[in-house]
Design a protein around this motif. Structure first.
Motif, PDB file in Angstrom:
ATOM      1  N   ASN A  91      42.613 -88.364 -56.846  1.00  0.00           N
ATOM      2  CA  ASN A  91      43.714 -88.234 -55.886  1.00  0.00           C
ATOM      3  C   ASN A  91      44.659 -89.432 -55.898  1.00  0.00           C
ATOM      4  OD1 ASN A  91      42.216 -90.207 -54.654  1.00  0.00           O
ATOM      5  ND2 ASN A  91      41.877 -89.097 -52.725  1.00  0.00           N
ATOM      6  N   GLY A  92      44.459 -90.341 -56.839  1.00  0.00           N
ATOM      7  CA  GLY A  92      45.348 -91.497 -56.952  1.00  0.00           C
ATOM      8  C   GLY A  92      44.879 -92.716 -56.184  1.00  0.00           C
ATOM      9  N   THR A  93      43.859 -92.549 -55.342  1.00  0.00           N
ATOM     10  CA  THR A  93      43.330 -93.683 -54.578  1.00  0.00           C
ATOM     11  C   THR A  93      42.429 -94.539 -55.465  1.00  0.00           C
ATOM     12  OG1 THR A  93      43.379 -92.438 -52.512  1.00  0.00           O
ATOM     13  CG2 THR A  93      41.940 -94.363 -52.589  1.00  0.00           C
ATOM     14  N   PHE A  94      42.569 -95.840 -55.350  1.00  0.00           N
ATOM     15  CA  PHE A  94      41.664 -96.747 -56.056  1.00  0.00           C
ATOM     16  C   PHE A  94      41.597 -98.060 -55.291  1.00  0.00           C
ATOM     17  CE2 PHE A  94      45.790 -97.969 -57.680  1.00  0.00           C
ATOM     18  CZ  PHE A  94      45.717 -99.347 -57.789  1.00  0.00           C
ATOM     19  N   VAL A  95      40.562 -98.812 -55.570  1.00  0.00           N
ATOM     20  CA  VAL A  95      40.454-100.171 -55.032  1.00  0.00           C
ATOM     21  C   VAL A  95      40.223-101.115 -56.201  1.00  0.00           C
ATOM     22  CG1 VAL A  95      39.616 -99.492 -52.761  1.00  0.00           C
ATOM     23  CG2 VAL A  95      37.971 -99.906 -54.599  1.00  0.00           C
ATOM     24  N   TYR A  96      40.639-102.328 -55.994  1.00  0.00           N
ATOM     25  CA  TYR A  96      40.560-103.342 -57.049  1.00  0.00           C
ATOM     26  C   TYR A  96      39.783-104.534 -56.515  1.00  0.00           C
ATOM     27  CZ  TYR A  96      42.252-107.423 -59.683  1.00  0.00           C
ATOM     28  OH  TYR A  96      42.333-108.588 -60.394  1.00  0.00           O
ATOM     29  N   GLN A  97      38.904-105.067 -57.338  1.00  0.00           N
ATOM     30  CA  GLN A  97      38.156-106.247 -56.909  1.00  0.00           C
ATOM     31  C   GLN A  97      37.975-107.223 -58.054  1.00  0.00           C
ATOM     32  OE1 GLN A  97      34.123-105.678 -55.523  1.00  0.00           O
ATOM     33  NE2 GLN A  97      33.790-107.870 -55.346  1.00  0.00           N
ATOM     34  N   ASP A  98      38.337-108.458 -57.786  1.00  0.00           N
ATOM     35  CA  ASP A  98      38.033-109.535 -58.731  1.00  0.00           C
ATOM     36  C   ASP A  98      36.539-109.816 -58.689  1.00  0.00           C
ATOM     37  OD1 ASP A  98      40.410-110.424 -60.032  1.00  0.00           O
ATOM     38  OD2 ASP A  98      41.130-111.139 -58.092  1.00  0.00           O
ATOM     39  N   ALA A  99      35.986-110.129 -59.832  1.00  0.00           N
ATOM     40  CA  ALA A  99      34.563-110.445 -59.890  1.00  0.00           C
ATOM     41  C   ALA A  99      34.305-111.807 -59.262  1.00  0.00           C
ATOM     42  CB  ALA A  99      34.083-110.435 -61.337  1.00  0.00           C
ATOM     43  N   GLU A 100      33.226-111.893 -58.491  1.00  0.00           N
ATOM     44  CA  GLU A 100      32.852-113.171 -57.899  1.00  0.00           C
ATOM     45  C   GLU A 100      32.218-114.086 -58.938  1.00  0.00           C
ATOM     46  OE1 GLU A 100      30.324-112.325 -54.630  1.00  0.00           O
ATOM     47  OE2 GLU A 100      31.860-111.300 -53.458  1.00  0.00           O
ATOM     48  N   PRO A 105      34.664-109.506 -65.704  1.00  0.00           N
ATOM     49  CA  PRO A 105      35.964-108.847 -65.535  1.00  0.00           C
ATOM     50  C   PRO A 105      36.099-108.209 -64.157  1.00  0.00           C
ATOM     51  CG  PRO A 105      34.495-107.474 -66.829  1.00  0.00           C
ATOM     52  CD  PRO A 105      33.777-108.769 -66.608  1.00  0.00           C
ATOM     53  N   PRO A 106      37.315-108.147 -63.621  1.00  0.00           N
ATOM     54  CA  PRO A 106      37.546-107.399 -62.384  1.00  0.00           C
ATOM     55  C   PRO A 106      37.424-105.904 -62.669  1.00  0.00           C
ATOM     56  CG  PRO A 106      39.615-108.137 -63.304  1.00  0.00           C
ATOM     57  CD  PRO A 106      38.542-108.741 -64.153  1.00  0.00           C
ATOM     58  N   ILE A 107      37.288-105.113 -61.637  1.00  0.00           N
ATOM     59  CA  ILE A 107      37.144-103.670 -61.842  1.00  0.00           C
ATOM     60  C   ILE A 107      38.085-102.890 -60.932  1.00  0.00           C
ATOM     61  CG2 ILE A 107      34.703-103.945 -62.426  1.00  0.00           C
ATOM     62  CD1 ILE A 107      34.146-102.421 -59.720  1.00  0.00           C
ATOM     63  N   ILE A 108      38.315-101.665 -61.347  1.00  0.00           N
ATOM     64  CA  ILE A 108      38.986-100.674 -60.507  1.00  0.00           C
ATOM     65  C   ILE A 108      37.962 -99.585 -60.216  1.00  0.00           C
ATOM     66  CG2 ILE A 108      40.601 -98.745 -60.637  1.00  0.00           C
ATOM     67  CD1 ILE A 108      42.645-100.596 -61.757  1.00  0.00           C
ATOM     68  N   LEU A 109      37.844 -99.231 -58.956  1.00  0.00           N
ATOM     69  CA  LEU A 109      36.897 -98.201 -58.528  1.00  0.00           C
ATOM     70  C   LEU A 109      37.673 -97.095 -57.830  1.00  0.00           C
ATOM     71  CD1 LEU A 109      33.830 -97.410 -58.048  1.00  0.00           C
ATOM     72  CD2 LEU A 109      34.067 -98.552 -55.838  1.00  0.00           C
ATOM     73  N   TYR A 110      37.341 -95.843 -58.149  1.00  0.00           N
ATOM     74  CA  TYR A 110      38.060 -94.739 -57.520  1.00  0.00           C
ATOM     75  C   TYR A 110      37.147 -93.525 -57.356  1.00  0.00           C
ATOM     76  CZ  TYR A 110      38.741 -93.382 -62.455  1.00  0.00           C
ATOM     77  OH  TYR A 110      38.562 -93.061 -63.779  1.00  0.00           O
ATOM     78  N   PRO A 111      37.444 -92.688 -56.360  1.00  0.00           N
ATOM     79  CA  PRO A 111      36.614 -91.508 -56.107  1.00  0.00           C
ATOM     80  C   PRO A 111      37.008 -90.343 -57.010  1.00  0.00           C
ATOM     81  CG  PRO A 111      38.312 -91.685 -54.434  1.00  0.00           C
ATOM     82  CD  PRO A 111      38.478 -92.873 -55.328  1.00  0.00           C
TER      83      PRO A 111
END
Length: 216
Positions: A91-100, A105-111
């Motif tokens: 549906n176009g929704t995603f979240v982004y998180q930098d790795a601690e 690498p940072p990731i993009i997560l989406y449903p």
């Protein structure tokens, strides 16, 4: 009176010298044997791993399996490790998180949803570390669409688990048992597993052949 010169026991000295040489040779031989056994055992482990992966790719969990989202919602994906979803809806929704963790690498997560549902209950979560950073600011890393989606069933890295909380904060219902797919990834190609088996077998054979030739 002349001082008596002490006598040297050459026989005893020779015995000690021979004993030291023998002990050194024994220790060297023992060390060489231990090294040989360790290398052969490592080769056996690599051979077994390559064999298991090769069999799994053609007959087991690493074989690509295709599912509809209706099948995912029903019986599920079972023990499949490598899947293709034929009608996944994003549906176009995603979240982004930098790795601690530094260097990760940072990731993009989406449903990922069934194509005909309007609920905020995804059937899977998808994540990737393969994306261009400008898309985060533009908000177009993930486009709304229905289509095929493939990847490896693989948990989100521990250092990125906060991304799940970010999705929950957007109002999505995400149960703990929800499958997670690392999109765009695939198991190691079969020829690398075959090469691992062949290389391990050749190294073990060469070491054993050299040992027995030297011992003969």
């Amino acid at each position: 009176m002349a001082k008596e010169t002490p006598k040297i026991n050459y026989f005893s000295a020779a015995q000690r010298c021979i004993g030291a040489v023998g002990l050194t040779l024994f220790l060297n031989a023992s060390f060489a044997m231990i090294v040989r056994i360790v290398i052969v055992l490592v080769c056996v482990v690599f051979f077994i791993n390559g064999c298991n992966s090769l069999i799994s790719q053609f007959f087991g969990t690493h074989k690509l399996r295709a599912y509809t989202m209706q099948e995912v919602a029903g019986p599920g994906i079972g023990d499949a490790d490598y899947i293709r979803l034929e009608d996944a809806r994003q549906n176009g929704t995603f979240v982004y998180q930098d790795a601690e963790e530094k260097g990760a690498p940072p990731i993009i997560l989406y449903p990922v949803f069934a194509p005909d549902t309007a609920k905020k209950e995804p059937l899977l979560l998808a994540w990737t570390a393969d994306f261009h950073h400008p898309c985060v600011e533009a908000g177009d890393c993930i486009t709304a669409q229905v289509g095929p989606l493939s990847g490896v069933i693989r948990p989100i890295p521990d250092q990125n688990l906060k991304a799940v909380d970010l999705l929950k904060a957007k109002g999505y219902d995400i149960p703990s048992h929800l499958p997670v797919i690392n999109t765009g990834e695939a198991p190691v190609a079969w020829y690398w597993n075959a090469l691992m088996m062949l290389g391990a077998a050749l190294i073990a054979f060469a070491i054993e052949a050299a040992y027995h030739r030297r011992a003969a």
